[in-house]
Structures are given as C-alpha cells and as structure tokens.
Scaffold this motif. Structure first.
Motif: not given
Lengths: 207, 118
Positions: A112, B11, B13, B16, B34, B36
């Motif tokens: 990510d 999207d 993580r 966020r 939150e 996504s």
C-alpha cells in the motif's frame, strides 16, 4: 524502424526537457515525503525493442525487482513505471512512515505504501508533462508488481521485437543509499501521437 | 455525533492512516470517518453531519470529484478538499469549479491542517 517515430533533434531536446521538469516535480514530492535531498540523473530517451528495454532496465534479467506500474491515457498513452530493487522496498517504506505510523505495521503496509509513493511520483511527472503540453492525461490505479523485468513489462514472444520509446530517469536518496528509477514506455501508435503533441508544444514557442 | 466530523476517503490505507494521524495529533476530539471508496463514504455518512471531507481523486468506482458533488448535495455547507497526486491544471480547475479546495499530495501536516483550519 518506422521513419514516423524517429525524432528530430529539437523534438528529442523538448522531450528531455519536459521529462526533466516532470521529474523535478516528482523529486520535490519525494523529498517532502522523506525529508531528504533526492538526486536525479540526466533523462535518457531511446527507441528500442521491448526486449532491449528490459535489458536496459535491469542488466540482471533473473533478478526480481519491485515495480509500481500505472497505465496512462490521453492524446498519447503508455505505461509509467517506478522500479527499484526488492531489498530497497522495505527500507523505502520505513523511511516514509517513520515516526508517523506504528513500525509493526511496516510489512503489512508495504504494498500500500509503495503504491502511494509510486502514485505520487508518477502522477507528479505525468501531470507536469500534461500541464506543459496543455493536454489532459488520465491514469489507472497504480499496480504493485514484483518479478523479473521481463515479467513486469509483460513481454511475450510475439511482442519482444516490438519497438517502443523508453524514457528513463534514475533517482537516488543519498543518505539511505537507495536507488530507484522511473520509466515511461510508449508503443508505436502512441509515439506518433506524442510527437504531434511535442510539435504542437514547440510550435507555440516559435516567435 | 459532534459538529467536528471529518470524512477521509482514500483507497490507500496508508494515506488514510497518515491523514488520521495528523488530525488526531492536532485535536483528539475530532471524529474521523474513514472510507476506501465513494460508495462506502456515502453509506457511512447517511446518519451523520459531515463538516469537513478530504477526498482522494483516483479511486475504484466513483472518483473524488463525483463524490464531492454528491457530498455537497447532502452537506451544502461542508468544506471539501480534493487530496491528490494528480496535480494537472485541469484537475485544479475542476476542483475550483465545484467550489472545493485542491490539496496536492504528498500528505503533510501543514497541508492537511492548513486546509482544515485555514
């Protein structure tokens, strides 16, 4: 090679300069993320086959590397790639989330975090290019890929001799001794459109 | 639900988490929601009053601009920021036309707090 994709000196210069500006923006973004100076190489532009491009991008064909790949579309189109060695990827994530997020999440967040870095670097460069050409480029969501460079470029037997344009620029985080590089790959129909965009850009510079 | 409810939609993580960490550090009383993607954001804010929203542009499903217009229809007074790595002039113009703030990535404390409190 198709004469329609050969570049004149001025077109070549313009592309290198636009890539320089774009990567300058990307480097500024990366520098802000890691609080460190980012050194950039001189951009390289080559017309070669996909197989030759793979050899240029990694001289050790069996070595597994990490890539963030983003397809882009617009007046011209192609693949934007951020590539680095597998052993560098966790180090980059550590630098990025140091003191900001819990360290026990580093492995879990690796893909990510790297996709977000890739997205920021590649988008900065593509956005700068689009702004300077006064055109709009849209990008797909970034993909996290590991494998040999042939696997990452998805070269199959029928495509390995296909001619492409490879734009490449290396960057280094000196303190961390971390090297990575950005590459843009355009196929022949896209190269022709890209040349038109560059000609339009150059046309506006003429007195 | 307090009046200080900030919606964060991305999207990624990591993104966020970074935004949430900045907000939490500035004011622990702020409630952060939150999501996504856009659908999740709309679903999670059905029963609440959003005062601030920070939206990514490039997400699966609806993009941040479409989501912003839907949120503005529901929360006309909400302060909405488009947080994106896509720093093309045309994207800035689209954000401006919608009446929302353009926030370039990468995420920094200065940019996030500057938007929320500025």
């Amino acid at each position: 090679m198709d004469d329609n994709i050969q570049l004149e000196e001025l077109q070549h210069d313009a592309i290198i300069e636009l890539l320089n500006i774009g990567m300058g923006k990307a480097a500024a973004s990366l520098s802000l993320m890691v609080n460190e100076e980012v050194k950039l190489s001189i951009p390289r532009l080559e017309l070669l086959t996909r197989q030759e491009a793979a050899n240029h991008l990694n001289t050790q064909p069996q070595q597994r590397i990490v890539a963030i790949k983003q397809y882009f579309h617009g007046p011209f189109w192609g693949e934007a790639l951020l590539l680095f060695k597998l052993e560098n990827s966790l180090e980059l994530v550590r630098i990025l989330i140091k003191d900001k997020l819990p360290s026990d999440l580093i492995t879990e967040l690796e893909a990510d975090a790297l996709m977000e870095v890739g997205n920021i670097i590649l988008s900065a460069c593509l956005s700068s290019l689009a702004n300077n050409l006064t055109q709009e480029l849209t990008s797909d969501l970034p993909l996290f890929v590991t494998g040999t460079v042939v696997e990452i470029l998805e070269i199959n037997a029928s495509e390995k001799n296909e001619v492409i344009m490879l734009l490449r620029m290396d960057f280094t985080l000196q303190i961390k001794n971390l090297d990575a590089y950005v590459a843009f790959i355009l196929d022949v129909p896209s190269i022709k459109q890209f040349k038109s965009s560059i000609d339009h850009f150059l046309g506006k510079l003429k007195p | 639900m307090t009046s200080n409810t900030i919606l964060v939609v991305d999207d990624s993580r990591v993104s966020r988490m970074l935004v949430r960490a900045i907000i939490d550090h500035a004011d622990e009383q702020i409630e952060v929601i939150e999501a996504s993607n856009g659908e999740e954001a709309l679903s999670k804010t059905k029963e609440t009053q959003v005062t601030v929203a920070i939206l990514d542009l490039n997400m699966p499903g609806m993009d941040g601009l479409v989501l912003a217009s839907k949120l503005l229809a529901r929360f006309p007074k909400a302060k909405i920021g488009l947080l994106t790595a896509n720093i093309q002039d045309i994207v800035r113009e689209k954000a401006h036309a919608l009446g929302i703030t353009f926030i370039p990535k990468p995420i920094t404390e200065e940019r996030i707090l500057g938007f929320i409190y500025g």
